[in-house]
Design an enzyme around this catalytic site. Sequence first.
Site, PDB file in Angstrom:
ATOM      1  N   GLU A 240     -24.515 -73.958  68.703  1.00  0.00           N
ATOM      2  CA  GLU A 240     -23.313 -72.878  68.696  1.00  0.00           C
ATOM      3  C   GLU A 240     -21.885 -73.588  68.053  1.00  0.00           C
ATOM      4  O   GLU A 240     -21.356 -72.826  67.192  1.00  0.00           O
ATOM      5  CB  GLU A 240     -23.201 -72.151  69.945  1.00  0.00           C
ATOM      6  CG  GLU A 240     -24.111 -71.071  70.159  1.00  0.00           C
ATOM      7  CD  GLU A 240     -25.426 -71.421  70.440  1.00  0.00           C
ATOM      8  OE1 GLU A 240     -25.688 -72.746  71.105  1.00  0.00           O
ATOM      9  OE2 GLU A 240     -26.603 -70.865  70.589  1.00  0.00           O
TER      10      GLU A 240
ATOM     11  N   HIS B  96     -27.582 -62.819  79.809  1.00  0.00           N
ATOM     12  CA  HIS B  96     -27.991 -62.260  78.377  1.00  0.00           C
ATOM     13  C   HIS B  96     -27.269 -60.691  78.620  1.00  0.00           C
ATOM     14  O   HIS B  96     -27.686 -59.693  78.172  1.00  0.00           O
ATOM     15  CB  HIS B  96     -29.239 -62.047  78.454  1.00  0.00           C
ATOM     16  CG  HIS B  96     -30.188 -63.010  78.119  1.00  0.00           C
ATOM     17  ND1 HIS B  96     -30.431 -63.962  78.961  1.00  0.00           N
ATOM     18  CD2 HIS B  96     -30.699 -63.711  76.703  1.00  0.00           C
ATOM     19  CE1 HIS B  96     -31.198 -65.052  78.452  1.00  0.00           C
ATOM     20  NE2 HIS B  96     -31.389 -65.087  77.167  1.00  0.00           N
TER      21      HIS B  96
HETATM   22  C1  TPP Z   1     -27.150 -72.273  73.787  1.00  0.00           C
HETATM   23  C2  TPP Z   1     -28.287 -71.243  73.561  1.00  0.00           C
HETATM   24  N1  TPP Z   1     -28.307 -70.531  72.306  1.00  0.00           N
HETATM   25  C3  TPP Z   1     -29.201 -69.802  72.212  1.00  0.00           C
HETATM   26  C4  TPP Z   1     -30.380 -69.416  72.994  1.00  0.00           C
HETATM   27  C5  TPP Z   1     -31.329 -68.378  72.884  1.00  0.00           C
HETATM   28  N2  TPP Z   1     -32.675 -69.048  72.903  1.00  0.00           N
HETATM   29  C6  TPP Z   1     -33.355 -68.887  74.154  1.00  0.00           C
HETATM   30  S1  TPP Z   1     -34.775 -69.606  73.889  1.00  0.00           S
HETATM   31  C7  TPP Z   1     -34.537 -70.161  72.346  1.00  0.00           C
HETATM   32  C8  TPP Z   1     -35.388 -71.115  71.781  1.00  0.00           C
HETATM   33  C9  TPP Z   1     -35.727 -72.360  72.368  1.00  0.00           C
HETATM   34  O1  TPP Z   1     -36.655 -73.318  71.591  1.00  0.00           O
HETATM   35  P1  TPP Z   1     -37.066 -74.438  72.398  1.00  0.00           P
HETATM   36  O2  TPP Z   1     -35.770 -75.191  72.812  1.00  0.00           O
HETATM   37  O3  TPP Z   1     -37.774 -75.276  71.331  1.00  0.00           O
HETATM   38  O4  TPP Z   1     -38.006 -74.073  73.530  1.00  0.00           O
HETATM   39  P2  TPP Z   1     -39.258 -73.171  73.465  1.00  0.00           P
HETATM   40  O5  TPP Z   1     -38.865 -71.775  73.522  1.00  0.00           O
HETATM   41  O6  TPP Z   1     -39.982 -73.466  72.146  1.00  0.00           O
HETATM   42  O7  TPP Z   1     -40.036 -73.607  74.587  1.00  0.00           O
HETATM   43  C10 TPP Z   1     -33.238 -69.716  71.914  1.00  0.00           C
HETATM   44  C11 TPP Z   1     -32.722 -69.881  70.581  1.00  0.00           C
HETATM   45  C12 TPP Z   1     -29.980 -70.113  74.272  1.00  0.00           C
HETATM   46  N3  TPP Z   1     -31.028 -69.822  75.410  1.00  0.00           N
HETATM   47  N4  TPP Z   1     -29.160 -70.981  74.471  1.00  0.00           N
END
Ligand code: TPP
Lengths: 320, 345
Positions: A57, A124
């Site tokens: 971000e 959220h």
């Molecule tokens: C700082 C932040 N930005 C956006 C999000 C929204 N978000 C939640 S899970 C996710 C994807 C996470 O991907 P990854 O780290 O690869 O974990 P996975 O879900 O694949 O286990 C996003 C963008 C968040 N939780 N925190």
Amino acid sequence: MITYLEAIREAQAKALADDPRVYIYGQDVGQFGGAFKATKGLAKEYPGRVLDAPISEDAIIGSAIGAAIEGMRPIIEMQFADFSTVGFNQIVNQAATLHWRTQIPCPITIRLPSGGTAGAGPFHSQSMEALYAHYPGLVVMTPATVEDAYSMLLEAVAIDDPVIFCEHKYLYYHLKAEKLPTEAVPTGKARIARQGRDATIVTYSAMLHESLACAEELASEGWEIEVIDLRTIKPLDTDTVLASVARTGRLLAVGEAWPWGGVTAEVIARVATEGFALLDAPPMRLNAKDTPVPFHPNLWGTHRPTAKTIAVALRRLLSA
Amino acid sequence: MVQATAVSTASADTSDLKARFLTAFRWMLLARVVEEKLAALYRGGKITGGVFLGKGQEALSVATAMALRKGDVFAPLIRDQAGRLAFGETLLDCTRTYMGSRLGPMRGRDGNVHRGRPKEGLMAMISHLGAMLPVVAGTLLARRFRGVEGTVGAVNLGDGATSTGAFHEGLNLAAVEKLPLVLVVANNQYAYSTPTSRQFACEDLVDKAVGYGVAGHSVDGTNLEACLDVLDRAVTAARTGGGPQLVIASLLRLVGHGEHDDAGYVDPALRKSPLGADCLELAEQRLLHENWTTSSALHEMQQDAQRQVEEAVATTLREPLPDPDTEDWCPLATRHLCEGGYSPT
Ligand SMILES: Cc1ncc(C[n+]2csc(CCOP(=O)(O)OP(=O)(O)O)c2C)c(N)n1
Ligand SMILES: [Mg+2]
């Protein structure tokens, strides 16, 4: 029929179509169309202008500021308003001060999917408008209707300043309108959403609808409640608020955000300092409780104001 | 909290491997069964909010937790049901949090995967990705201040979280302080819908270890034995003064981002590739192939897991939900400074 969410999508489509300087950047906004589908289909319609961002971000917003310096007009989608805290530094220290320090405008739009929905929990659900409104140099929009979601987002992109666009997730799907507007109330102007003479409710975003429902209920008892939709909380249309209080003599400010130092506090402060003599009773305000936003619907339903709790407050105001 | 698992060496003999493999498998199976139940409850409208599952990541998750001991710190993320169980979290903590029971560790205030028991070393994640890494670094700093030695902190993250500032700052801080921290990255090829090609430009995430000055390990996240082995080595290295360890596991998320997501964007070629293998199925095949168990014993394990899950859900469904009238709306520990859930009217 068009939903609040579709209006946001349509506004972005129009902005992309009308202005080659516009691009959209945010997590999953590309082919996937965004976590809420606010950019559905846009990556395909506007190749190379709707880009998936890494989970960064600070860099997303920082890069938008750089692009704006070069003359672009980025629209940034935060996946949830709550995650904008990670980009807070860039927003409040870089974007908000740029024009004041250098006379170079910073025309970026940051879309914040805001506010509570059942089961969304503490990270959220946040309403962050007051936090951003606190900083000089930002415009903060809080559209409450489908029409405003559309026209204000277009306005946000057109404005030469950073705009924090707080779109309410609770309104995304169920708020509908017949069609998109062709003209709009000017930015910075509040709207009288319902006319009345007995008391004024000043509110914005999702709380407009709780307030209108409450006004409707009290109408069946003979009360005529005026409801003002602030639309933009910064700038805050003090004139429209004062004019209404001049007619009704009673003020209730309602917001979904936390109470300490927020929009409702600002409204009351302005009326108390600039229109004290207009008041027939002490002004009141209603906010969320001063705790993190709870997960379980039983708690969440009590944490934020509802038509029911607004009615309780209003009855007290009317009998004061 | 942690199951009594002997700290094994790389030269663990077969019987040790068999025992660890079987223990790990049981947790993985239990995790899979409870997650399937959670998905069913979600579809049946019994869970409000999101449901986030770890299907395909059980081997990595369980291996992380099994390499830890009582007294260690563990910060699981959204796909760590198996590791949570192996670290000692009860099924009830899971079902109660998902369904908002007042008796759960989060008492309905927070939900789903946002749960933990910090006092017992199990951190309660916030949603903001990467944020738990510096927090675990802080728990380890505190132990150093307090003269507590020999404990490790493990943090699990996804490939997407490697793009956060918190990842960079946290890992760098841990490296500068040479903390006994193990950072486990489940590279499941996607962050929500975003493929790794839009997340980072390095060839291999493990290359980042060099830049931070920490040890790097790679592991096939679909292979339970490999996960047990690599996590054991990484945790032992951290415990014995080797500083932070970065473990990169390759696998594929076999479910949607959450149960609301059909994951239609996942490349079919990836699903068919070795990355797309189901670690639980592979582990089961291995158990049978090595004659470490029998089909009927597997069947019993499955039934036992199902019984435990049904019992936890049934218990949870009987429990009181949060009540706004009796809820304590004070967010502060310093009660006399609390404005009492201040509401101005
Ligand atoms: C700082 C932040 N930005 C956006 C999000 C929204 N978000 C939640 S899970 C996710 C994807 C996470 O991907 P990854 O780290 O690869 O974990 P996975 O879900 O694949 O286990 C996003 C963008 C968040 N939780 N925190
Ligand atoms: Mg991932």
